[in-house]
Design a protein around this motif. Structure first.
Motif, PDB file in Angstrom:
ATOM      1  N   LEU A  63      54.123   0.093 -32.192  1.00  0.00           N
ATOM      2  CA  LEU A  63      53.700   0.316 -30.816  1.00  0.00           C
ATOM      3  C   LEU A  63      53.071   1.696 -30.730  1.00  0.00           C
ATOM      4  CD1 LEU A  63      56.488  -1.084 -28.433  1.00  0.00           C
ATOM      5  CD2 LEU A  63      54.122  -1.876 -28.645  1.00  0.00           C
ATOM      6  N   ILE A  64      51.859   1.761 -30.218  1.00  0.00           N
ATOM      7  CA  ILE A  64      51.153   3.028 -30.029  1.00  0.00           C
ATOM      8  C   ILE A  64      51.193   3.368 -28.551  1.00  0.00           C
ATOM      9  CG2 ILE A  64      48.928   4.203 -30.229  1.00  0.00           C
ATOM     10  CD1 ILE A  64      48.261   2.218 -32.516  1.00  0.00           C
ATOM     11  N   VAL A  65      51.619   4.562 -28.228  1.00  0.00           N
ATOM     12  CA  VAL A  65      51.708   4.994 -26.838  1.00  0.00           C
ATOM     13  C   VAL A  65      50.496   5.863 -26.525  1.00  0.00           C
ATOM     14  CG1 VAL A  65      53.094   6.165 -25.100  1.00  0.00           C
ATOM     15  CG2 VAL A  65      54.220   4.944 -26.971  1.00  0.00           C
ATOM     16  N   GLY A  66      49.624   5.377 -25.645  1.00  0.00           N
ATOM     17  CA  GLY A  66      48.458   6.148 -25.241  1.00  0.00           C
ATOM     18  C   GLY A  66      47.163   5.562 -25.775  1.00  0.00           C
ATOM     19  N   ALA A  67      46.198   5.332 -24.874  1.00  0.00           N
ATOM     20  CA  ALA A  67      44.901   4.760 -25.258  1.00  0.00           C
ATOM     21  C   ALA A  67      43.790   5.776 -25.081  1.00  0.00           C
ATOM     22  CB  ALA A  67      44.614   3.503 -24.441  1.00  0.00           C
ATOM     23  N   GLY A  68      44.080   7.035 -25.453  1.00  0.00           N
ATOM     24  CA  GLY A  68      43.062   8.072 -25.460  1.00  0.00           C
ATOM     25  C   GLY A  68      42.438   8.189 -26.834  1.00  0.00           C
ATOM     26  N   ILE A  69      41.859   9.345 -27.110  1.00  0.00           N
ATOM     27  CA  ILE A  69      41.150   9.519 -28.375  1.00  0.00           C
ATOM     28  C   ILE A  69      42.092   9.392 -29.569  1.00  0.00           C
ATOM     29  CG2 ILE A  69      41.351  12.058 -28.425  1.00  0.00           C
ATOM     30  CD1 ILE A  69      38.360  12.012 -29.418  1.00  0.00           C
ATOM     31  N   LEU A 125      41.147   2.953 -20.524  1.00  0.00           N
ATOM     32  CA  LEU A 125      41.312   3.724 -21.756  1.00  0.00           C
ATOM     33  C   LEU A 125      40.415   4.966 -21.707  1.00  0.00           C
ATOM     34  CD1 LEU A 125      38.609   3.152 -23.682  1.00  0.00           C
ATOM     35  CD2 LEU A 125      39.792   1.026 -24.147  1.00  0.00           C
ATOM     36  N   GLY A 126      40.666   5.884 -22.622  1.00  0.00           N
ATOM     37  CA  GLY A 126      39.861   7.103 -22.676  1.00  0.00           C
ATOM     38  C   GLY A 126      40.657   8.371 -22.489  1.00  0.00           C
ATOM     39  N   GLY A 127      41.888   8.256 -21.969  1.00  0.00           N
ATOM     40  CA  GLY A 127      42.742   9.432 -21.838  1.00  0.00           C
ATOM     41  C   GLY A 127      42.098  10.535 -21.014  1.00  0.00           C
ATOM     42  N   THR A 128      42.043  11.726 -21.577  1.00  0.00           N
ATOM     43  CA  THR A 128      41.481  12.895 -20.904  1.00  0.00           C
ATOM     44  C   THR A 128      40.091  12.634 -20.362  1.00  0.00           C
ATOM     45  OG1 THR A 128      42.751  14.445 -22.259  1.00  0.00           O
ATOM     46  CG2 THR A 128      40.723  15.278 -21.277  1.00  0.00           C
ATOM     47  N   TRP A 129      39.294  11.897 -21.128  1.00  0.00           N
ATOM     48  CA  TRP A 129      37.885  11.727 -20.771  1.00  0.00           C
ATOM     49  C   TRP A 129      37.675  10.718 -19.669  1.00  0.00           C
ATOM     50  CZ3 TRP A 129      35.698  15.805 -22.296  1.00  0.00           C
ATOM     51  CH2 TRP A 129      36.209  16.462 -23.425  1.00  0.00           C
ATOM     52  N   ASP A 130      38.701   9.950 -19.341  1.00  0.00           N
ATOM     53  CA  ASP A 130      38.649   9.087 -18.173  1.00  0.00           C
ATOM     54  C   ASP A 130      39.326   9.752 -16.979  1.00  0.00           C
ATOM     55  OD1 ASP A 130      38.167   6.262 -17.029  1.00  0.00           O
ATOM     56  OD2 ASP A 130      40.279   6.641 -16.584  1.00  0.00           O
ATOM     57  N   LEU A 131      40.336  10.573 -17.248  1.00  0.00           N
ATOM     58  CA  LEU A 131      41.101  11.208 -16.172  1.00  0.00           C
ATOM     59  C   LEU A 131      40.298  12.280 -15.447  1.00  0.00           C
ATOM     60  CD1 LEU A 131      43.860  11.742 -14.715  1.00  0.00           C
ATOM     61  CD2 LEU A 131      44.312  13.417 -16.528  1.00  0.00           C
ATOM     62  N   PHE A 132      39.697  13.194 -16.202  1.00  0.00           N
ATOM     63  CA  PHE A 132      39.014  14.330 -15.597  1.00  0.00           C
ATOM     64  C   PHE A 132      37.623  13.935 -15.113  1.00  0.00           C
ATOM     65  CE2 PHE A 132      42.140  16.685 -18.157  1.00  0.00           C
ATOM     66  CZ  PHE A 132      42.613  17.559 -17.195  1.00  0.00           C
ATOM     67  N   ILE A 174      27.462  19.422 -28.260  1.00  0.00           N
ATOM     68  CA  ILE A 174      28.397  19.691 -27.169  1.00  0.00           C
ATOM     69  C   ILE A 174      28.046  18.726 -26.052  1.00  0.00           C
ATOM     70  CG2 ILE A 174      29.303  21.406 -25.570  1.00  0.00           C
ATOM     71  CD1 ILE A 174      29.887  22.069 -28.464  1.00  0.00           C
ATOM     72  N   ALA A 175      28.916  17.751 -25.808  1.00  0.00           N
ATOM     73  CA  ALA A 175      28.528  16.608 -24.984  1.00  0.00           C
ATOM     74  C   ALA A 175      29.304  16.534 -23.680  1.00  0.00           C
ATOM     75  CB  ALA A 175      28.737  15.311 -25.767  1.00  0.00           C
ATOM     76  N   ARG A 176      28.681  15.886 -22.700  1.00  0.00           N
ATOM     77  CA  ARG A 176      29.312  15.655 -21.413  1.00  0.00           C
ATOM     78  C   ARG A 176      30.423  14.610 -21.545  1.00  0.00           C
ATOM     79  NH1 ARG A 176      24.090  14.505 -19.792  1.00  0.00           N
ATOM     80  NH2 ARG A 176      24.855  12.423 -19.221  1.00  0.00           N
ATOM     81  N   GLY A 177      31.344  14.660 -20.600  1.00  0.00           N
ATOM     82  CA  GLY A 177      32.482  13.756 -20.627  1.00  0.00           C
ATOM     83  C   GLY A 177      32.107  12.299 -20.546  1.00  0.00           C
ATOM     84  N   ASP A 178      31.056  11.963 -19.767  1.00  0.00           N
ATOM     85  CA  ASP A 178      30.691  10.561 -19.639  1.00  0.00           C
ATOM     86  C   ASP A 178      30.195   9.982 -20.959  1.00  0.00           C
ATOM     87  OD1 ASP A 178      28.416  12.176 -19.527  1.00  0.00           O
ATOM     88  OD2 ASP A 178      27.319  10.797 -18.226  1.00  0.00           O
ATOM     89  N   LYS A 179      29.511  10.812 -21.763  1.00  0.00           N
ATOM     90  CA  LYS A 179      29.034  10.332 -23.066  1.00  0.00           C
ATOM     91  C   LYS A 179      30.199  10.163 -24.040  1.00  0.00           C
ATOM     92  CE  LYS A 179      24.254  11.903 -22.885  1.00  0.00           C
ATOM     93  NZ  LYS A 179      23.151  12.577 -23.623  1.00  0.00           N
ATOM     94  N   ILE A 180      31.170  11.047 -23.959  1.00  0.00           N
ATOM     95  CA  ILE A 180      32.354  10.915 -24.811  1.00  0.00           C
ATOM     96  C   ILE A 180      33.123   9.651 -24.446  1.00  0.00           C
ATOM     97  CG2 ILE A 180      34.524  11.993 -25.515  1.00  0.00           C
ATOM     98  CD1 ILE A 180      33.218  14.709 -24.892  1.00  0.00           C
ATOM     99  N   LEU A 181      33.243   9.389 -23.147  1.00  0.00           N
ATOM    100  CA  LEU A 181      33.951   8.190 -22.703  1.00  0.00           C
ATOM    101  C   LEU A 181      33.230   6.922 -23.169  1.00  0.00           C
ATOM    102  CD1 LEU A 181      36.362   7.129 -21.110  1.00  0.00           C
ATOM    103  CD2 LEU A 181      34.948   7.208 -19.042  1.00  0.00           C
ATOM    104  N   THR A 182      31.914   6.926 -23.089  1.00  0.00           N
ATOM    105  CA  THR A 182      31.139   5.784 -23.585  1.00  0.00           C
ATOM    106  C   THR A 182      31.389   5.565 -25.075  1.00  0.00           C
ATOM    107  OG1 THR A 182      29.400   6.078 -21.926  1.00  0.00           O
ATOM    108  CG2 THR A 182      28.805   4.868 -23.920  1.00  0.00           C
ATOM    109  N   LYS A 226      41.278  -5.077 -26.872  1.00  0.00           N
ATOM    110  CA  LYS A 226      42.075  -6.280 -26.607  1.00  0.00           C
ATOM    111  C   LYS A 226      43.563  -6.070 -26.908  1.00  0.00           C
ATOM    112  CE  LYS A 226      38.288  -9.537 -27.434  1.00  0.00           C
ATOM    113  NZ  LYS A 226      37.235  -8.513 -27.505  1.00  0.00           N
ATOM    114  N   LYS A 227      43.880  -4.957 -27.536  1.00  0.00           N
ATOM    115  CA  LYS A 227      45.272  -4.654 -27.876  1.00  0.00           C
ATOM    116  C   LYS A 227      45.941  -3.735 -26.850  1.00  0.00           C
ATOM    117  CE  LYS A 227      45.262  -6.698 -31.994  1.00  0.00           C
ATOM    118  NZ  LYS A 227      46.205  -7.769 -32.377  1.00  0.00           N
ATOM    119  N   VAL A 228      45.175  -3.305 -25.854  1.00  0.00           N
ATOM    120  CA  VAL A 228      45.705  -2.347 -24.885  1.00  0.00           C
ATOM    121  C   VAL A 228      46.445  -3.077 -23.766  1.00  0.00           C
ATOM    122  CG1 VAL A 228      45.160  -0.445 -23.321  1.00  0.00           C
ATOM    123  CG2 VAL A 228      43.795  -0.784 -25.389  1.00  0.00           C
TER     124      VAL A 228
END
Length: 523
Positions: free
Chosen positions: A16-22, A49-56, A82-90, A103-105
């Motif tokens: 079991l993995i806790v957290g669907a961020g990076i 999913l995305g953790g920090t990059w979806d939250l902020f 050095i990239a913007r958050g939306d590109k990292i999330l993508t 599909k595992k989340v």
């Protein structure tokens, strides 16, 4: 089963993995690539999913590490360095979709506690669904905590006198309102860290004026947002080989800068000051606003892509004030110097609340795990806690570099256990008198506030929390999994041992306790 549905309450997984961020997405990739036969699921508190990059969602959010090393080794990054958050999330969404990880989340699944049983060789994980309130009990052979290091539901804001008097709006970047309109407004950003130096140039020009109010200056360096060498290497060597060589270049560059700062702090300070002076107007008070009272890399150094902060200061759309807050007033903030900063919006970019292991309460055979009593093994496991791993990245380099190595080693560890018929793995201190020190040798305020609630590290390998990539390559990728401090067993043997201990305890035999379990089970 859709990704938002709950698994059956009786579901059992190999991992079991806790957290669907990076970190969690990376862990899932390595696990299913190296151990496709193993079942796993990712438990994510939030609905995406995305953790920090979806939250902020605050203006200008971006990485403060280059994405060629902050990105995954297995998926080339092809945008600006050095990239913007939306590109990292993508990028994270693409990674998850391309590998079927999405599909595992299991979204809206918060892990409240996890209890290890040596007789069953499994974790029983208590989960609460944040969307329905339903309680679930899942089980797994291994628990991998990839939930980051800070609380998602609450940012850190110090107690400021008079906040109730302020007639404007007070915002924390972690909870940025989607409809916040700061056009033509006077904005004060409290803080001097990565969030503050991102917000100020992003809001400047749209706001009437933006003031960065700092108590203590931070080391700030301008860096190019585009890596021209990376583009050249990709053109000459191709997508994957070019990316691999760019990573090597940037890893070496990061290590060289950090070592230079550690060995020659005075020279590093003078060099950074010189760079700052060149980017600011003549006569700008650099010593007042860009002269931290600590050495470079005692705290994380801030980078600003293409010097955008210095540009905003130069064209006077933004300014820096170095002072202490006396009190909030109806119109803004009164400083210790007596000066008052008028504001319509005050942004408290004052940091994070560190939370170890996502706040999960662990127990081992009925005994609560008190984290400050545990020592980190290879930066990824805890002494006396079986079949448990966690991920914490580098503080002096790209976070994901360390996470990738930890995931590689985790997969090697599972393969070793399979080859030798082991079901239980637990680090144990061979030297009970080994001195320990805080988990992270880092002076950042958010770490110092939480250090007494975190596990410890030792003074020698494998109990060091290494921040050296090359040392970790040797330890985690090249060296053997076997270690005198790492003890393996089969759960049937452990079950018999536990039963024998229970019988002995019932007979009242002196001198035996749960701490003897390993000695008995190895006979």
């Amino acid at each position: 089963m859709s990704v938002s549905e709950a698994p059956p309450s009786t579901a059992h997984f190999d991992v079991l993995i806790v957290g669907a961020g990076i970190s969690g997405i990376g862990a899932a990739h390595y696990l299913q690539s190296e151990h496709p036969q193993r079942s796993y699921a990712i438990l994510e508190t939030r609905g995406a999913l995305g953790g920090t990059w979806d939250l902020f969602r605050y203006p200008g959010i971006r990485s403060d590490s280059d994405l060629h090393t902050f990105g995954y080794a297995f998926k080339p990054w092809e945008e600006e360095a050095i990239a913007r958050g939306d590109k990292i999330l993508t990028y994270l969404h693409e990674t998850a979709a391309e590998n079927g990880i999405d599909k595992k989340v299991r979204f809206h699944h918060t892990v409240r506690s996890a209890a290890w049983s040596s007789t069953e060789a499994r974790w029983t994980v208590q989960v609460e669904r944040t969307d329905t309130g339903e309680r679930l009990s899942l089980s797994c052979a291994w628990l991998f905590c990839a939930g980051g290091y800070y609380r998602y539901d609450q940012g850190y804001t110090p107690l400021f006198e008079g906040t109730e008097r302020f007639e404007g709006l007070i915002v924390h970047p972690q909870h940025w309102p989607e409809d916040l309109d700061y056009r033509g407004k006077r904005v004060v950003v409290i803080g001097s860290g990565a969030t503050a130096v991102t917000l100020v140039p992003a809001m400047a020009g749209t706001a009437a004026h933006v003031t960065m109010l700092q108590r203590t200056p931070t080391y700030i360096l301008p860096v190019p947002s585009t890596d021209k060498i990376a583009h050249l290497l990709r053109k000459v060597l191709g997508r994957h080989r070019g990316y691999a060589w760019t990573r090597r270049k940037n890893i070496a560059q990061q290590a060289a800068i950090w070592r230079f700062c550690q060995r020659f702090p005075r020279s590093a300070r003078r060099l950074i000051r010189w760079v700052n002076t060149r980017r600011l107007p003549k006569g700008y008070p650099v010593e007042e606003h860009f002269d931290p009272p600590y050495d470079p890399w005692d705290q994380r150094m801030c980078v600003v892509p293409d010097g955008d902060l210095f540009d905003a200061l130069s064209n006077r759309s933004a300014s820096i004030v170095t002072d202490r807050i006396d009190t909030f007033t109806e119109r803004g903030i009164r400083l210790s110097s007596g000066r008052e900063l008028e504001a319509d919006i005050i942004v408290t970019a004052t940091g994070l609340n560190v939370q170890a292991l996502g706040g999960i309460q662990l127990t081992v055979d009925g005994a609560k795990v008190h984290l400050p009593d545990r020592v980190a093994f290879k930066g990824m496991m805890l002494s006396g806690v079986p079949n448990f791993s966690f991920s914490v990245g580098y503080t002096n380099s790209s976070w994901t570099l360390k996470v990738g190595l930890l995931c590689e080693h985790f997969c090697r560890l599972l393969a070793y256990m399979d080859a030798h018929g082991h079901t239980i793995c637990c680090p144990e201190l061979s030297d009970a008198d080994m001195p320990t020190r805080p988990l992270l040798d880092f002076e950042a305020g958010y770490i110092k506030r939480a250090i007494d609630h975190l596990p410890r590290q030792g003074t020698k390998e494998p109990w060091l929390m290494s921040m050296d990539y090359q040392a970790d390559v040797k330890l985690l990728r090249e060296d053997s999994v076997e270690d005198e401090n790492l003890h393996f067993s089969c759960h049937t043997t452990a079950a018999r041992a536990a039963h024998r201990l229970q019988e002995t305890a019932q007979l009242g035999a002196p001198g035996l306790n749960a701490g003897k379990l390993r000695d008995v089970s190895e006979r």
